[in-house]
Scaffold this motif. Structure first.
Motif, PDB file in Angstrom:
ATOM      1  N   GLU A   1      -1.143   9.844   3.489  1.00  0.00           N
ATOM      2  CA  GLU A   1       0.150   8.443   3.257  1.00  0.00           C
ATOM      3  C   GLU A   1       1.242   8.704   3.295  1.00  0.00           C
ATOM      4  O   GLU A   1       2.137   7.834   2.806  1.00  0.00           O
ATOM      5  CB  GLU A   1      -0.726   7.762   1.530  1.00  0.00           C
TER       6      GLU A   1
ATOM      7  N   LYS B   1      -5.858  12.963   1.596  1.00  0.00           N
ATOM      8  CA  LYS B   1      -5.218  11.593   1.381  1.00  0.00           C
ATOM      9  C   LYS B   1      -4.062  10.758   0.991  1.00  0.00           C
ATOM     10  O   LYS B   1      -3.391  10.137   2.216  1.00  0.00           O
ATOM     11  CB  LYS B   1      -7.051  10.470   1.328  1.00  0.00           C
TER      12      LYS B   1
ATOM     13  N   THR C   1      -2.732   5.908  10.731  1.00  0.00           N
ATOM     14  CA  THR C   1      -3.082   4.897  10.248  1.00  0.00           C
ATOM     15  C   THR C   1      -4.705   4.787  10.318  1.00  0.00           C
ATOM     16  O   THR C   1      -5.298   4.990  10.030  1.00  0.00           O
ATOM     17  CB  THR C   1      -2.564   3.517   9.904  1.00  0.00           C
TER      18      THR C   1
ATOM     19  N   LYS D   1       3.268   8.924   5.904  1.00  0.00           N
ATOM     20  CA  LYS D   1       3.943   7.804   6.058  1.00  0.00           C
ATOM     21  C   LYS D   1       5.240   7.409   6.474  1.00  0.00           C
ATOM     22  O   LYS D   1       6.303   7.166   6.675  1.00  0.00           O
ATOM     23  CB  LYS D   1       2.949   6.286   5.874  1.00  0.00           C
TER      24      LYS D   1
ATOM     25  N   ILE E   1      -6.516   7.987   9.213  1.00  0.00           N
ATOM     26  CA  ILE E   1      -6.431   7.702   7.997  1.00  0.00           C
ATOM     27  C   ILE E   1      -8.195   6.914   7.529  1.00  0.00           C
ATOM     28  O   ILE E   1      -8.638   7.303   6.622  1.00  0.00           O
ATOM     29  CB  ILE E   1      -5.626   7.651   6.542  1.00  0.00           C
TER      30      ILE E   1
END
Length: 95
Positions: A79, A75, A60, A82, A63
């Motif tokens: 994501e 990106k 996080t 995650k 990013i």
């Protein structure tokens, strides 16, 4: 550090909590990123929280700090990483 604007890069490259694989955040494979972060977090003896939290925090952080300089495609990969990280730690991916 010579350039104050690059402090986040320095944190990513020289984290006191995790020894990261070189260029891990440049991978186009979310599963690879998740596996690498999981291994780094589990092998670290310097992290201050549990491995899941440490790994997710680093992802996080990257990013958020890359911000507008991060290409849309990368990106999206990060994501997705995650959710892969959640799965790798036996947690439910977010919708």
């Amino acid at each position: 550090m010579a350039n104050k604007d690059k402090w986040s890069q320095d944190v990513t490259e020289h984290s006191d909590a995790l020894d990261l694989e070189d260029h891990v955040f440049e991978s186009d494979d979310p599963k690879h990123i998740a596996r690498s972060l999981k291994a780094s977090a589990e092998n670290s003896e310097r992290r201050k929280s549990d491995p899941y939290r440490s790994a997710m925090s680093m992802l996080t952080f990257y990013i958020n700090r890359a911000g507008k300089n991060l290409p849309k495609e990368q990106k999206a990969v990060l994501e997705d990483a995650k959710d892969e990280l959640r799965i790798a730690f036996g947690r439910e991916p977010k919708d």
